[in-house]
Design a protein around this motif. Structure first.
Motif, mmCIF file in Angstrom:
data_model
loop_
_atom_site.group_PDB
_atom_site.id
_atom_site.type_symbol
_atom_site.label_atom_id
_atom_site.label_comp_id
_atom_site.label_asym_id
_atom_site.label_seq_id
_atom_site.Cartn_x
_atom_site.Cartn_y
_atom_site.Cartn_z
ATOM 1 N N LEU A 7 0.824 -1.204 0.000
ATOM 2 C CA LEU A 7 0.000 0.000 0.000
ATOM 3 C C LEU A 7 0.865 1.263 0.000
ATOM 4 C CD1 LEU A 7 -2.864 -0.911 2.504
ATOM 5 C CD2 LEU A 7 -3.031 -0.625 0.021
ATOM 6 N N LEU A 8 2.079 1.156 0.534
ATOM 7 C CA LEU A 8 2.973 2.319 0.583
ATOM 8 C C LEU A 8 3.385 2.763 -0.829
ATOM 9 C CD1 LEU A 8 4.587 4.371 2.205
ATOM 10 C CD2 LEU A 8 6.387 2.654 2.477
ATOM 11 N N VAL A 57 -0.213 6.507 -6.909
ATOM 12 C CA VAL A 57 -1.530 7.105 -7.179
ATOM 13 C C VAL A 57 -1.514 8.599 -6.870
ATOM 14 C CG1 VAL A 57 -3.955 7.129 -6.487
ATOM 15 C CG2 VAL A 57 -2.777 4.951 -6.815
ATOM 16 N N SER A 58 -0.867 8.978 -5.761
ATOM 17 C CA SER A 58 -0.772 10.397 -5.402
ATOM 18 C C SER A 58 -0.022 11.178 -6.473
ATOM 19 C CB SER A 58 -0.068 10.553 -4.055
ATOM 20 O OG SER A 58 -0.785 9.891 -3.032
ATOM 21 N N MET A 59 1.006 10.532 -7.041
ATOM 22 C CA MET A 59 1.775 11.181 -8.092
ATOM 23 C C MET A 59 0.921 11.389 -9.339
ATOM 24 S SD MET A 59 4.677 12.473 -8.741
ATOM 25 C CE MET A 59 5.332 13.200 -10.242
ATOM 26 N N MET A 75 8.449 1.705 -11.468
ATOM 27 C CA MET A 75 8.927 1.311 -10.138
ATOM 28 C C MET A 75 7.873 0.524 -9.373
ATOM 29 S SD MET A 75 11.329 4.381 -8.634
ATOM 30 C CE MET A 75 10.243 5.735 -9.056
ATOM 31 N N LEU A 76 6.608 0.919 -9.502
ATOM 32 C CA LEU A 76 5.547 0.195 -8.809
ATOM 33 C C LEU A 76 5.422 -1.228 -9.346
ATOM 34 C CD1 LEU A 76 3.210 0.086 -6.813
ATOM 35 C CD2 LEU A 76 1.727 1.023 -8.611
ATOM 36 N N ILE A 125 11.049 -2.592 0.497
ATOM 37 C CA ILE A 125 9.913 -1.863 -0.068
ATOM 38 C C ILE A 125 9.970 -0.394 0.337
ATOM 39 C CG2 ILE A 125 7.407 -1.680 -0.149
ATOM 40 C CD1 ILE A 125 8.523 -4.144 -1.553
ATOM 41 N N ILE A 126 10.339 -0.138 1.587
ATOM 42 C CA ILE A 126 10.432 1.245 2.066
ATOM 43 C C ILE A 126 11.528 1.994 1.315
ATOM 44 C CG2 ILE A 126 11.020 2.689 4.050
ATOM 45 C CD1 ILE A 126 9.663 0.574 5.822
ATOM 46 N N MET A 127 12.658 1.320 1.056
ATOM 47 C CA MET A 127 13.751 1.979 0.323
ATOM 48 C C MET A 127 13.327 2.332 -1.102
ATOM 49 S SD MET A 127 17.380 0.305 1.537
ATOM 50 C CE MET A 127 16.935 -1.420 1.552
ATOM 51 N N VAL A 128 12.602 1.424 -1.757
ATOM 52 C CA VAL A 128 12.100 1.732 -3.092
ATOM 53 C C VAL A 128 11.106 2.892 -3.022
ATOM 54 C CG1 VAL A 128 10.783 0.867 -5.063
ATOM 55 C CG2 VAL A 128 12.446 -0.616 -3.928
ATOM 56 N N SER A 129 10.302 2.923 -1.959
ATOM 57 C CA SER A 129 9.327 4.010 -1.797
ATOM 58 C C SER A 129 10.035 5.352 -1.615
ATOM 59 C CB SER A 129 8.422 3.721 -0.591
ATOM 60 O OG SER A 129 7.668 2.539 -0.797
ATOM 61 N N VAL A 130 11.197 5.335 -0.954
ATOM 62 C CA VAL A 130 11.979 6.570 -0.818
ATOM 63 C C VAL A 130 12.432 7.055 -2.197
ATOM 64 C CG1 VAL A 130 14.171 7.523 0.034
ATOM 65 C CG2 VAL A 130 12.752 6.128 1.540
ATOM 66 N N ILE A 131 12.839 6.122 -3.057
ATOM 67 C CA ILE A 131 13.221 6.505 -4.423
ATOM 68 C C ILE A 131 12.021 7.088 -5.156
ATOM 69 C CG2 ILE A 131 14.086 5.643 -6.632
ATOM 70 C CD1 ILE A 131 15.614 3.506 -5.082
ATOM 71 N N GLN A 132 10.837 6.495 -4.936
ATOM 72 C CA GLN A 132 9.623 7.049 -5.534
ATOM 73 C C GLN A 132 9.388 8.484 -5.065
ATOM 74 O OE1 GLN A 132 7.019 3.386 -4.550
ATOM 75 N NE2 GLN A 132 5.975 4.354 -6.267
ATOM 76 N N LEU A 133 9.618 8.723 -3.774
ATOM 77 C CA LEU A 133 9.429 10.067 -3.238
ATOM 78 C C LEU A 133 10.422 11.056 -3.847
ATOM 79 C CD1 LEU A 133 8.782 9.306 0.548
ATOM 80 C CD2 LEU A 133 7.139 10.162 -1.123
#
Length: 321
Positions: free
Chosen positions: A184-185, A191-193, A238-239, A263-271
């Motif tokens: 979900l992260l 989706v927000s992007m 990335m998703l 997953i959190i590290m990939v999410s940081v790259i997304q951010l």
């Protein structure tokens, strides 16, 4: 007693030669084109093969009640003989279905933490993937590749009287599967992007600045539609990669928190990508950056390093029974 490591296998030799030549060629490219800070890039490119070689296994030996794995440089690995429960020769290490979790996958050796479906984390210090000796200890598994594995096995038999075999030992490790809710992260970020791009796109001029120098001044321009490409395509890719990797790794790692941290590290790259797109919008509309490039670089680099350290701890703190 010393046990000489085997020569690099064919795959490692080819990987080492091709990678080294590529990085050397890339270094010349940076120098010849006078790219800003090219000296730093050159040092980084040349450091990769050099450091990989220096961290490769140099020798295995017994000293002071410990089995020692020594590298060219760096900290030695000490395995107390009293903690060794058994030693096995594995004809083909690939039979354990290893997945490189944190380490080197062939550049002057195979070393670092590999995870396996049935045996959890294995500390590999290998120069080849065939005729590997697997050491089972109270703290976990270690894998080495002596030139003459039969000599090490005979030595261990004479020391302990235990029988070694060429069969892969039966696993008793308990595996817990990661919860898919962690996805979900990255889903939420993606989706927000998409929503952000749709809402901000109409406010942009027909031609926008999309690239900036180190001082934050625009030095590259593109049509407005590029804002959509730059914002959406990397997030979707990335998703998709993250979701696919999750269900592959879910059956490999014994400890869910390792996958959660990935997953959190990939999410940081997304951010980071999301902020980059938002910064492009903000500059083109307001003519200044919310934060300097140096500030954002330091912030995201620090955050990523903290997560990487936690990931390393999650891997190395795992103990098999």
């Amino acid at each position: 007693m010393d046990f000489k490591p085997a020569r690099l296998d064919t795959l490692s030799q080819v990987t080492s030669i091709i990678t080294s030549l590529f990085l050397i060629g890339l270094s010349f490219f940076f120098l010849m084109n006078r790219i800003p800070f090219n000296g730093i890039f050159v040092l980084m490119m040349l450091a990769i093969p050099l450091v990989s070689y220096l961290l490769s296994p140099k020798k295995y030996y017994v000293q002071g009640g410990n089995f020692v794995i020594e590298k060219m440089i760096g900290k030695k690995i000490f395995i107390p003989l009293s903690e060794i429960e058994n030693v096995f020769e594995i004809e083909d290490f690939y039979k354990l279905k290893p997945l490189r979790a944190l380490g080197n996958g062939g550049l002057f050796g195979y070393y670092g933490i590999y995870t396996t479906k049935d045996y959890g984390n294995v500390n590999c210090q290998l120069t080849r993937m065939k005729k590997v000796v697997l050491i089972k200890t109270k703290r976990g598994y270690y894998a080495i590749s002596p030139e003459k594995p039969e000599v090490l096995l005979n030595w261990f038999n004479s020391l302990t009287g235990k029988t070694t075999t060429g069969e892969i030992p039966e696993s008793r490790a308990q595996r817990k599967k990661a919860n898919p809710l962690i996805l979900l992260l990255p889903d939420t970020i993606c989706v927000s992007m998409l929503i952000m791009v749709i809402l901000l796109y109409p406010q942009l001029p027909d031609k926008i600045a999309t690239h900036f120098d180190l001082q934050g001044n625009p030095d590259g321009w593109s049509p407005r539609i590029s804002f959509v490409y730059l914002g959406i395509i990397p997030q979707v890719v990335m998703l998709a990669t993250t979701v696919s990797a999750f269900f592959i790794m879910r059956n490999k790692f014994h400890e869910p928190k390792v996958i959660y941290l990935l997953i959190i590290m990939v999410s940081v790259i997304q951010l980071i990508v999301a902020y980059t797109s938002f910064d492009i919008y903000w500059f083109n509309v307001h003519k200044y950056h919310l934060f300097s490039m140096n500030e954002m670089f330091l912030f995201f680099t620090g955050l990523f390093l903290i997560l990487l350290y936690l990931y390393y701890r999650a891997l190395t703190n795992k103990r098999l029974k």
